[in-house]
Scaffold this motif. Structure first.
Motif, mmCIF file in Angstrom:
data_model
loop_
_atom_site.group_PDB
_atom_site.id
_atom_site.type_symbol
_atom_site.label_atom_id
_atom_site.label_comp_id
_atom_site.label_asym_id
_atom_site.label_seq_id
_atom_site.Cartn_x
_atom_site.Cartn_y
_atom_site.Cartn_z
ATOM 1 N N GLU A 124 0.826 -1.196 0.000
ATOM 2 C CA GLU A 124 0.000 0.000 0.000
ATOM 3 C C GLU A 124 0.868 1.256 0.000
ATOM 4 O O GLU A 124 2.011 1.238 0.449
ATOM 5 N N LEU A 125 0.288 2.342 -0.483
ATOM 6 C CA LEU A 125 0.894 3.644 -0.316
ATOM 7 C C LEU A 125 0.711 4.036 1.146
ATOM 8 O O LEU A 125 -0.403 3.999 1.666
ATOM 9 N N ALA A 126 1.806 4.377 1.812
ATOM 10 C CA ALA A 126 1.736 4.717 3.235
ATOM 11 C C ALA A 126 1.253 6.154 3.386
ATOM 12 O O ALA A 126 2.008 7.096 3.142
ATOM 13 N N THR A 127 -0.007 6.325 3.786
ATOM 14 C CA THR A 127 -0.591 7.658 3.872
ATOM 15 C C THR A 127 -0.970 8.061 5.292
ATOM 16 O O THR A 127 -1.203 9.232 5.549
ATOM 17 N N THR A 128 -1.042 7.109 6.207
ATOM 18 C CA THR A 128 -1.416 7.427 7.581
ATOM 19 C C THR A 128 -0.184 7.437 8.472
ATOM 20 O O THR A 128 0.872 6.883 8.117
ATOM 21 N N SER A 129 -0.311 8.033 9.640
ATOM 22 C CA SER A 129 0.813 8.065 10.578
ATOM 23 C C SER A 129 1.185 6.648 11.018
ATOM 24 O O SER A 129 2.362 6.339 11.210
ATOM 25 N N GLU A 130 0.180 5.784 11.163
ATOM 26 C CA GLU A 130 0.465 4.401 11.555
ATOM 27 C C GLU A 130 1.249 3.670 10.471
ATOM 28 O O GLU A 130 2.192 2.916 10.768
ATOM 29 N N GLN A 131 0.870 3.871 9.203
ATOM 30 C CA GLN A 131 1.600 3.236 8.111
ATOM 31 C C GLN A 131 3.032 3.765 8.022
ATOM 32 O O GLN A 131 3.967 3.005 7.769
ATOM 33 N N ARG A 132 3.213 5.060 8.227
ATOM 34 C CA ARG A 132 4.558 5.624 8.206
ATOM 35 C C ARG A 132 5.404 5.052 9.337
ATOM 36 O O ARG A 132 6.590 4.774 9.158
ATOM 37 N N GLU A 133 4.810 4.850 10.496
ATOM 38 C CA GLU A 133 5.535 4.223 11.604
ATOM 39 C C GLU A 133 5.963 2.809 11.220
ATOM 40 O O GLU A 133 7.075 2.368 11.557
ATOM 41 N N ASP A 134 5.099 2.095 10.500
ATOM 42 C CA ASP A 134 5.452 0.753 10.039
ATOM 43 C C ASP A 134 6.608 0.807 9.035
ATOM 44 O O ASP A 134 7.504 -0.045 9.057
ATOM 45 N N VAL A 135 6.577 1.808 8.134
ATOM 46 C CA VAL A 135 7.672 2.000 7.172
ATOM 47 C C VAL A 135 8.992 2.140 7.912
ATOM 48 O O VAL A 135 9.985 1.455 7.621
ATOM 49 N N PHE A 136 9.024 3.038 8.890
ATOM 50 C CA PHE A 136 10.283 3.317 9.582
ATOM 51 C C PHE A 136 10.700 2.150 10.471
ATOM 52 O O PHE A 136 11.894 1.918 10.684
ATOM 53 N N SER A 137 9.742 1.385 10.966
ATOM 54 C CA SER A 137 10.067 0.209 11.765
ATOM 55 C C SER A 137 10.796 -0.833 10.918
ATOM 56 O O SER A 137 11.802 -1.414 11.356
ATOM 57 N N VAL A 138 10.292 -1.086 9.702
ATOM 58 C CA VAL A 138 10.948 -2.050 8.812
ATOM 59 C C VAL A 138 12.345 -1.557 8.448
ATOM 60 O O VAL A 138 13.316 -2.325 8.469
ATOM 61 N N ARG A 139 12.470 -0.283 8.104
ATOM 62 C CA ARG A 139 13.780 0.252 7.732
ATOM 63 C C ARG A 139 14.766 0.151 8.888
ATOM 64 O O ARG A 139 15.947 -0.172 8.681
ATOM 65 N N ARG A 140 14.309 0.437 10.096
ATOM 66 C CA ARG A 140 15.201 0.338 11.247
ATOM 67 C C ARG A 140 15.687 -1.101 11.430
ATOM 68 O O ARG A 140 16.875 -1.341 11.660
ATOM 69 N N ARG A 141 14.782 -2.061 11.323
ATOM 70 C CA ARG A 141 15.159 -3.448 11.539
ATOM 71 C C ARG A 141 16.148 -3.929 10.478
ATOM 72 O O ARG A 141 17.102 -4.657 10.802
#
Length: 204
Positions: A4-21
């Motif tokens: 999905e296109l990350a458009t919500t704050s929750e989705q953006r948090e998920d984006v950054f969580s994956v990148r951090r890991r």
């Protein structure tokens, strides 16, 4: 929809969580390199998030380069000469390029308010080159086709926004994956964040 296109704050948090890991924890890349101005919520950048059920498992980022396609451009495209550190593309090495992805189709096609995508604002008639960055799939979900689905969704979105060429800096260990996705290697090996990379490009 798995990507999905990350458009919500929750989705953006998920984006950054994956990148951090993947990048910070697994590849030991400095956080000062991982996060940049293109992650600002107001930046003209599109972030994508892949879900397996409710679990975020992969991500990618797309932004516009301030360059134009040469008038005499043919099927070969020029190398990205930018010196910005875009640091890394780490994905599964699965070369499955099936097309049954559930890509988000309500993206930049003239409806940025509904899609909440800032990318289209940066695309003009003279800036139609995009850069794919921060592509990552969690280790326990690699070789399951997530990398291919992410790239297909990114490319669909890029076309809808009016981009005609995509560039990326791919880690050499997954160069064959991007070759299978239609990207050509256009540089010698160089290092970013201490990891060997090559520049790659694809005409959409």
């Amino acid at each position: 929809m798995p990507v999905e296109l990350a458009t919500t704050s929750e989705q953006r948090e998920d984006v950054f969580s994956v990148r951090r890991r993947v990048f910070v924890n697994e590849q030991d890349i400095s956080e000062t390199l991982e996060w940049d101005e293109h992650d600002n919520p107001a930046a003209p950048t599109a972030h994508f998030i892949a879900y397996s059920g409710s679990q975020p498992v992969g991500t990618a980022r797309l932004r516009v380069l301030n360059e134009s396609v040469p008038d005499d451009a043919d099927n070969s495209v020029a190398s990205d000469s930018g010196s910005d550190i875009d640091a890394k593309i780490s994905t599964d090495t699965d070369t499955d390029t099936d097309t049954d992805t559930d890509a988000d189709t309500d993206t930049c096609s003239g409806n940025t308010k509904q899609s909440n995508c800032n990318l289209e604002t940066a695309v003009t008639e003279t800036t139609t080159i995009g850069k794919v960055e921060r592509v990552a799939v969690l280790a326990d979900h690699r070789n399951q086709g997530w990398g291919a689905r992410l790239m297909q969704t990114v490319e669909t979105h890029a076309r809808q926004c009016g981009l005609s060429i995509l560039r990326l800096h791919g880690q050499t260990r997954v160069e064959s994956f991007y070759n299978a996705c239609g990207y050509s290697t256009v540089s010698d090996v160089f290092e970013e964040a201490g990891i060997p990379h090559v520049s790659m490009e694809k005409r959409l």
